[in-house]
Design an enzyme around this catalytic site. Structure first.
Site, PDB file in Angstrom:
ATOM      1  N   ASP A  62     -21.029  39.799  21.435  1.00 39.26           N
ATOM      2  CA  ASP A  62     -19.761  39.406  21.762  1.00 39.26           C
ATOM      3  C   ASP A  62     -18.997  39.370  20.786  1.00 39.26           C
ATOM      4  O   ASP A  62     -17.495  39.333  20.784  1.00 39.26           O
ATOM      5  CB  ASP A  62     -19.658  38.603  22.597  1.00 39.26           C
ATOM      6  CG  ASP A  62     -19.725  37.364  22.409  1.00 39.26           C
ATOM      7  OD1 ASP A  62     -20.777  37.114  21.402  1.00 39.26           O
ATOM      8  OD2 ASP A  62     -19.532  36.221  23.072  1.00 39.26           O
ATOM      9  N   HIS A 147     -23.314  26.879  15.050  1.00 47.70           N
ATOM     10  CA  HIS A 147     -23.533  27.885  16.224  1.00 47.70           C
ATOM     11  C   HIS A 147     -24.965  28.672  16.052  1.00 47.70           C
ATOM     12  O   HIS A 147     -25.896  28.033  16.905  1.00 47.70           O
ATOM     13  CB  HIS A 147     -22.335  28.528  16.185  1.00 47.70           C
ATOM     14  CG  HIS A 147     -22.213  29.493  17.412  1.00 47.70           C
ATOM     15  ND1 HIS A 147     -22.248  28.979  18.834  1.00 47.70           N
ATOM     16  CD2 HIS A 147     -22.454  30.973  17.654  1.00 47.70           C
ATOM     17  CE1 HIS A 147     -22.184  29.801  19.517  1.00 47.70           C
ATOM     18  NE2 HIS A 147     -22.324  31.014  19.006  1.00 47.70           N
ATOM     19  N   GLU A 193     -12.046  28.868  18.908  1.00 48.74           N
ATOM     20  CA  GLU A 193     -12.511  29.108  20.413  1.00 48.74           C
ATOM     21  C   GLU A 193     -12.529  27.776  21.081  1.00 48.74           C
ATOM     22  O   GLU A 193     -12.219  26.726  20.610  1.00 48.74           O
ATOM     23  CB  GLU A 193     -13.980  29.426  20.072  1.00 48.74           C
ATOM     24  CG  GLU A 193     -14.768  28.286  19.586  1.00 48.74           C
ATOM     25  CD  GLU A 193     -16.069  27.944  20.442  1.00 48.74           C
ATOM     26  OE1 GLU A 193     -16.149  28.261  21.755  1.00 48.74           O
ATOM     27  OE2 GLU A 193     -17.170  27.483  19.765  1.00 48.74           O
TER      28      GLU A 193
END
Lengths: 597, 940
Positions: A62, A147, A193
């Site tokens: 994504d 992440h 984000e």
């Protein structure tokens, strides 16, 4: 007015398919180029004519899934920036994605393997904290983001204007990666984000502990544990978690990992240990943590319904893809084991609605499979969130660390963003935006323009006074020369010389009428003594010709013929002494003090 | 007296003593030093280039300078300084000035003027900084001189405006170290107004250079350390620095904030962006908590460390308020409840939210360890907090780094008196028992020893897990038994209902008798018997064989199984009951009396003295055996008395009555006595912890006497003069050395051997060996007995080898020439610095001895004064025909120089004459263990 314009093409007020267009000081940059997991519509990145550079924060589809489409099919021909691990792992995932899309779903008009390769040729790899000069003005710098392996935050900077894009990041370290870190770069805009905009998570440790305990108990009973995972990212963390636990506890129960991309990816995990956390970095000399001792490759034959389980008697743990139990191996194994209450399935992440994973997590016990079969689920179902996104506190923490002038939220649900936006505005007193897809945010900036100062001038100024004090501004006289979009501050003499100009004296003269019956000389004398008493810091002189000078300001007293009772004081000063001159006139206008009798 | 002696010492230092006879040139005792300043001057004049001069200065700096020649050297250096153009040389000179002014016994005020003088004309920033450093050295050397301090502060203020950060740093350092403590100091004649040092330093909090900002904060902290009360205004300034761009500034600022918050805890500060006000200490606490999530781990460690210093309990609560936030743990948790979170968000602002949660989850293990330690400190002071932090600590048991796990287990143990574990917590604690690391398991056993368990299920669970552990790791046997012993004695009522199940007795049927050698069964019995001690109803539940097993275990494992009052059985063991409450007074008195008795030694005839000593020694030894807490003192004094006894005995020998040297061979007793005294003194010096300087003097004195004895004996028994010269000279050197080392204690030693010896020193130096011996002999007999003052705390070092147990009949077989690893596990008590002193010795049957130095990592420190050595010893030998036993024992290595105070000018200087007196040796301090081994010849 200079401005920064941000347009999210994807990930604006929604999760997934990140693609953000930033134009800063006339440069257009595209940040991420993703696709959405759940949908298969055409990605619609802008055409290439605008974009100067594209950067991809990490290898999740994504965030980079549409890169080949964008570069090969749309025709973008500029550089693409990624970190080294992303560059290494990204093509594997793209190829896998392509295969599924084309071979399994039979999509047409999809990019080809060759296109992926061509696209990857355009990638420029960057190191952490390395400043890459894209062109003369635009520079890019990557920061560690946690992440997944190789995830990075990008700072895009033109002159003094800068934007930081976080991509996905994690502020709490996990078993294989460290926490995101950024210095106090004070960007104009921080695009962050906000997946977990409203959540503040509890300690990760108890979740880990519960996870390990559940797995341990089940295998001790002789049960089998299925952990559906996505191939990369969390899977590695869970592997490390289980591996170290097995090691610590001296367990012998086998752990299997369904093969496929993972092996290739694990290879990169072994290589890029500098990107991992402290523990792995420090111990890799003895043993690379990604060289698993207890985790073995999974034989495809095991999941055929008729084949015996790897060890029919004892328990074991299997990691299988995909993570939402919607297809493939994990679903096959699930169907095989679902009937036994000794077994357990642990869902380590989010499940999209409509998948088997979502159904069983919502408590459904009877599943309708294809062919009208009904599968009764007797095995235990557990949910363990091991998501690697920053929580609300982490986001706030990052904002605090970077000290941006404004914040822009992407990659989150609108409702949750609203809440976080409010919090950020409250706490940091900065503007916070949350544009929807296609909506443009315009952010006026006031970039500082650097100018040079000649050393001679600076030194001369320094010599005049004490050290410059941080608290007090200082006045400095000089000439600003603007040439070829350069700004230089030089002394006026030098400026004249450089420009080949002659100096013009600019004098101001002013008449001040004084009521004084005495003679000119006496008046001048009185003026002199008056000024002398007031201007203690300045050099006040009485010249033999009867005029008075204060520094370079000349004061002459004259008696106009028409009125002997008034004297006219001629005050004359050069342009440079404007300040003092106007002060003097105002002083003299007030009149002289009464002469002592 | 002391002054007199001191003078004498210095006199002798510089004196050239020469024997009048020229026959033996080797007997000269040179104790002089060449003039330093002259040599330096010559060197510097010779130097042709700055590089040369620098070389000379570097060489010069390697050698020490005595106090009396410092001034001369300084003059030479200054002279050269003025002439020198090269800044690097000037820099070196400036640094030398600083070093020299630190010389003990030299008062640097005479060079201060010069230093300030050269400072004013100096242009180079580096040299300036160095000069300021020198001034700092001078200033710290003269802490009483107010005028000097004022003057230096003045100089520092003047140079604060320098453009170089280095100079500003040094100025701030100077201000921090010398800034006047009281402003009320009467203004000196020079009119140097006492400056407000704090204000000046505070101005530099906003310096443009981060290094200077850091220096300013450090200077402020320095002021605080010196006892100056910091103004409260500094708090706000420091708070601003918390958001500095540079980590070292933030790190120092956190410290400063903590300091100020301790000074003004009750002041009220407003909360920004609201109308509320809170106490300063709370505000500071919030700020420090906030720093736990700083971007730099250096700052995080600092903040976490400061958190532990907190004492306030009530604030502990807010740390965990983050618990209210928790979500994401359960599926679907985060979807509907978002709005609920709104109210809680203000906690983010206060920063305290979950500071510990953050610290415990930090990326860097340094931060995590600091956070665990902080938790420990807070929990020890507040039981309610301890309850709360349990869950978090338990979580830390699963940390990825073993050190952190271990630390958290230790922490848990320290606070476990305050808490009772819930069942689920116990469960997680017990899960760690399967850890493969031995340290973790043993730490956990220790933890379980002092844990309170709330339910009988908990006890059962613990037992089951421990047995599982035992099955998995049989080597943990002893540790597990010990753990169960405490578990049983702590929870008798919880064990009671479990007894039938544990012993698997049945109301109607007899069950099979369990195997007595099964460690698991023994473990169960240990738990039950210890519980039964305080639970009289329990033995009724025992079956017959249980009683038999009790009797057996009571004998074989008496340290684990207590004496029980069993129905219908005579309690033989009650007579020995070990736990009489130790009544200190009588035994202490007895000790004192016995030692006082010895004081009268001087007035007794030799025979009586010997008898008195003999029975006092006997008494002391017995006392030591009976009263373990007095064992150290008793043994120590006994050893000293034994030395004295040996000395008396040796001097009583007939040998001395024989006229002049007969060179008899029968002086074995005397020389053996001398040797034994030496050994005893080494033991006294190095085997006891807590020996102070007072005792060391006496011990050394005794050793000196032994050496004198040795000398006399040698003189008596050897023919020829030559070897005596060497011995005499060495002895005199030792006397000299003794005098120098213990000059401060000499006044307490009137009429002793050494006192008399020193009086006669000049004469001895010039005498022939024969005369020296004669003098020594008379002095040795006349000297009085010195009393040994007892130290406060004294413990004898001891070691017990647990493994190898030495009971195995099966030889350890290995191929000769290759190595076999032998696991050694030993506990050490009261050993200081075991890493460097404890050695393992292996003695082979052929007399071959091998010394092994264990690695520092092999030592663990389970408690104060206790150490544990777990190591592997590699054995090897050529082939034997029969299995044979080797002996393994532990040795304590010592170095006789280790305790002697060092002189600054000896350090790194020329080879000092004392080197030969440093004796290294070893003392065996554990019982040897025999290991049966069998090296087989290699098969071809």
């Amino acid at each position: 007015m200079p401005e920064i314009r941000v347009t999210p093409l994807g990930a604006g007020q929604d999760v997934g398919r990140s693609c953000i267009l930033v134009s800063i000081a006339g440069k257009n940059v595209m940040l991420d180029c993703g696709m959405h997991m759940g949908f298969s519509d055409d990605v619609s990145p802008p055409d290439g004519r605008l974009t100067c550079a594209a950067s991809s924060s990490h290898f999740h589809l994504d965030h980079c899934g549409a890169l080949p489409y964008f570069s090969e099919m749309v025709g973008y021909d500029g550089p693409i920036y990624m970190t080294h691990p992303t560059q290494a792992i990204c093509p594997i995932l793209l190829e896998d994605y392509r295969k599924i899309a084309v071979d399994k779903k039979g999509e047409a008009n999809f990019f080809t393997s060759q296109m992926i390769k061509d696209c990857m040729k355009k990638v420029v790899a960057v190191h952490l904290h390395q400043t890459v000069q894209v062109d003369d003005e635009l520079e890019i710098k990557a920061y560690y983001a946690g992440h997944v392996l190789g995830a990075a935050m990008f700072q895009i900077k033109v002159g003094s204007e800068s934007v930081v894009y976080t991509g996905d990041y994690n502020m709490t370290p996990d078993r294989h990666l460290g926490a995101a870190w950024i210095d106090k770069c004070r960007p104009n805009l921080l695009i962050t984000e906000s997946t977990y905009a409203t959540t503040i998570r509890d300690s990760k440790r108890c979740r880990e502990r519960d996870f390990l305990k559940k797995v341990h108990e089940t295998v001790e009973r002789g049960g089998k544990v299925l952990i559906p995972v996505f191939a990369l990212g969390r899977a590695q963390e869970l592997c490390i978690l289980l591996e170290t636990f097995w090691e610590r506890m001296n367990l012998k129960v086998p752990i299997y990992f369904s093969t496929g991309l993972t092996e290739k990816a694990n290879h990169y995990y072994k290589l890029f240990i500098t990107w991992t956390n402290q523990k792995i970095r420090k111990t890799f000399v003895q043993r690379n943590m990604f060289e698993f001792k207890h985790i073995k490759a999974f034989d495809r034959a095991f999941c055929c319904p008729w084949a015996p389980s790897p060890s029919t008697s004892g328990g074991h743990v299997v990691f299988a893809t995909p993570g939402m139990l919607h297809a493939g191996q994990s679903l096959q194994i699930f169907r095989k084991w679902a009937g036994n209450e000794k077994n357990m399935v642990i869902m380590p992440g989010y499940c999209v609605q409509g998948t088997v994973g979502h159904k069983i997590l919502s408590g459904q016990r009877k599943l309708e499979m294809e062919g009208r079969q009904v599968l009764e689920v007797k095995m235990q179902v557990e949910y363990m969130s091991f998501s690697a996104h920053a929580d609300a506190k982490g986001i706030m923490q990052l904002v605090g660390q970077a000290e941006p002038e404004s914040v822009l939220l992407v990659h989150g649900e609108a409702k949750k963003m609203e809440f976080l936006k409010q919090k950020i505005e409250q706490e940091f007193r900065v503007d916070c935006y949350m544009p929807a897809n296609g909506e443009t945010v315009v952010l006026p900036t006031s970039p500082s323009i650097p100018g040079g100062i000649s050393l001679g001038l600076l030194k001369r100024e320094m010599a005049q006074g004490l050290l410059p004090e941080a608290k007090r501004p200082r006045l400095l006289h000089g000439t600003l020369i603007m040439k070829d979009s350069n700004f230089r501050l030089v002394s006026s003499e030098q400026a004249l010389k450089e420009l080949g100009l002659a100096e013009h004296q600019l004098r101001f003269t002013c008449r001040v009428h004084l009521h004084d019956t005495r003679k000119e000389q006496e008046t001048a004398m009185r003026v002199y003594s008056h000024l002398k008493s007031i201007l203690k810091d300045h050099c006040v002189q009485h010249l033999p010709d009867g005029s008075v000078t204060v520094e370079s300001i000349l004061i002459q007293a004259a008696a106009p013929s028409e009125d002997p009772a008034t004297k006219v004081l001629l005050v004359s000063w050069t342009y440079q002494d404007e300040e003092l001159g106007s002060y003097l006139t105002s002083l003299l206008k007030k009149g002289l003090p009464q002469a002592p009798s | 007296m002391a002054a007199h002696l001191k003078k004498r010492v210095y006199e002798e230092f510089s004196k050239v003593v020469q024997q009048p006879q020229e026959e033996i040139a080797t007997k000269k005792l040179r104790l002089t030093k060449p003039s330093k300043s002259a040599a330096l001057h010559i060197d510097l004049c010779k130097a042709t280039s700055p590089a040369d001069a620098l070389q000379y200065l570097l060489q010069f700096a390697r050698k020490p300078v005595e106090a009396e020649s410092v001034e001369g050297v300084v003059r030479i250096l200054l002279e050269h300084y003025y002439k020198e153009n090269d800044p690097s040389v000037r820099l070196k000179i400036a640094s030398l000035l600083g070093l020299l002014s630190k010389t003990a016994g030299f008062s640097p005020d005479c060079i201060m003027d010069d230093a300030i003088n050269i400072l004013q004309n100096e242009k180079s920033h580096q040299v300036l900084a160095q000069l300021l450093d020198t001034l700092l050295a001078i200033g710290t050397k003269l802490p009483e001189n107010q005028a000097v301090q004022m003057r230096l502060v003045d100089v520092a203020c003047k140079h604060l405006t320098d453009t170089s950060h280095g100079v500003r740093n040094k100025c701030l350092q100077l201000l921090g170290n010398l800034g006047s403590l009281e402003k009320s100091v009467t203004k000196d004649a020079e009119g140097l107004a006492a400056r407000d040092v704090q204000k000046i330093i505070g101005d530099y909090f906003s310096d443009q250079d981060p290094r200077v900002r850091t220096a300013a904060i450090k200077a402020m902290l320095q002021l605080h350390e010196r006892g100056l009360k910091l103004h409260q205004t500094i708090y706000n300034q420091a708070c601003k620095l918390l958001s500095d761009d540079y980590e070292q500034v933030r790190s120092a600022a956190v410290q400063l904030i903590w300091v100020v918050s301790q000074l003004y805890p009750e002041s009220i500060v407003p909360i920004p962006s609201s109308n509320e006000e809170i106490r300063l200490v709370d505000d500071a606490f919030g700020k420090i908590c906030h720093m736990v999530s700083d971007g730099s781990w250096v700052v995080r460690v600092q903040a976490a460390k400061l958190l532990r210093k907190r004492t306030a309990h009530e604030r502990a609560k807010e740390l965990y308020s983050s618990g209210e936030f928790s979500s994401g743990r359960k599926w679907g948790d985060d979807a509907p409840k978002e709005e609920v979170d709104t109210g809680a968000v203000n906690l983010i602002e206060s920063g305290a939210c979950g500071a510990f949660v953050h610290g415990l989850e930090d990326e860097m293990y340094e931060v995590r360890i600091a956070a665990v330690e902080a938790l420990c400190m807070l929990a020890q002071s507040s039981p309610s907090f301890a309850e709360k932090c349990l869950d978090f600590l338990v979580d830390m048991f699963n940390d990825e780094i073993e050190e952190v796990r271990l630390q958290s287990i230790h922490t848990m143990r320290k606070i476990s008196n305050n808490i009772t574990l819930r069942e689920d917590q116990l469960d997680t604690v017990l899960a760690v028992l399967e850890d493969s690391s031995r340290d973790i398991r043993e730490a956990l056993h220790e933890l379980l020893c002092c844990t309170n368990v709330s339910t009988k299920e908990g006890i059962h669970l613990a037992l089951v897990e421990l047995l599982k552990n035992l099955a998995k790791y049989p080597t943990d046997r002893d540790s597990i038994w010990k753990c169960l012993k405490f578990l049983g004695s702590r929870h008798p009522t919880l064990v009671l209902p479990l007894v039938p199940e544990l012993l698997s007795t049945h109301p109607f049927f007899d069950t099979a008798e369990p195997d007595m050698d099964d460690p698991a069964y023994i473990a169960v019995l240990v738990l039950i018997f210890n519980a039964a001690k305080t639970c009289p109803t329990m033995p009724a539940l025992f079956s017959d064989h249980t009683f038999r097993h009790y009797a057996y275990l009571r004998d074989s494992l008496s340290h684990l199984v207590p004496a029980l009052r069993l129905p219908g059985r005579k309690l033989v063991s009650s007579a020995v009951s070990p736990n009489i409450t130790p009544q200190e007074d009588p035994s202490q008195q007895f000790l004192q009396q016995s030692l006082e008795r010895v004081y009268s030694l001087q007035h007794l005839d030799p025979q009586g003295a010997q008898e008195l000593l003999e029975f006092t020694i006997r008494d002391l030894q017995r006392l030591g055996e009976l009263q373990s807490e007095l064992a150290g003192v008793a043994d120590f004094s006994a050893a000293y008395l034994r030395c004295q006894l040996l000395l008396i005995k040796a001097l009583q020998e007939k040998l001395w009555n024989v006229a002049a040297p007969l060179y008899l061979r029968q002086s074995d007793l005397a020389s053996a006595a001398a040797k034994q005294i030496m050994e005893e003194t080494y033991k006294m010096e190095f085997m006891y912890s807590g020996v102070e300087n007072k005792q060391v003097v006496i011990i050394h004195h005794m050793r000196l006497q032994a050496k004198a004895l040795q000398l006399i004996v040698t003189a008596r028994t050897t023919r020829g003069v030559d070897p005596l010269f060497g011995m005499c000279e060495k002895f005199l050197q030792e006397v000299d050395f003794f005098q120098r080392c213990f000059i401060a204690d000499l006044p307490h030693m009137q009429d002793s051997f050494v006192d008399k010896l020193l009086d006669l020193m000049p004469r001895l130096m010039t005498s022939k060996p024969a005369e020296v011996v004669k003098i020594l002999q008379t002095m040795l007999r006349q000297s009085t007995f010195l009393h040994l003052p007892l130290p406060e705390q004294i413990h004898k070092a001891s070691a017990t080898i647990i493994e190898p147990a030495g009971e195995s009949d099966n030889p350890l077989r290995f191929t000769s020439g290759l190595v076999v690893a032998l696991d050694v596990d030993a506990t050490l008590e009261h050993v200081q610095d075991p890493q460097s002193t404890v050695k393992v010795q292996v003695l082979y049957p052929d007399g071959q001895a091998q010394m092994i130095h264990p690695k520092p990592a092999d030592f663990r420190n389970p408690g104060p004064g206790r150490h544990r050595l777990i190591t592997q010893v590699y054995l090897s030998h050529t082939a034997w025909t029969e299995p044979c036993q080797v002996e393994v024992r532990l040795l304590l290595a010592y170095n006789s120089n280790a305790r002697i105070p060092k002189f600054s000018w000896i350090e790194g200087g020329e080879v000092s004459p004392q080197v030969e007196t440093s004796i290294e040796g070893t003392i065996p301090f554990s019982k040897p263990v025999k290991v049966y081994i069998m090296p087989k010849p290699a098969r071809r």
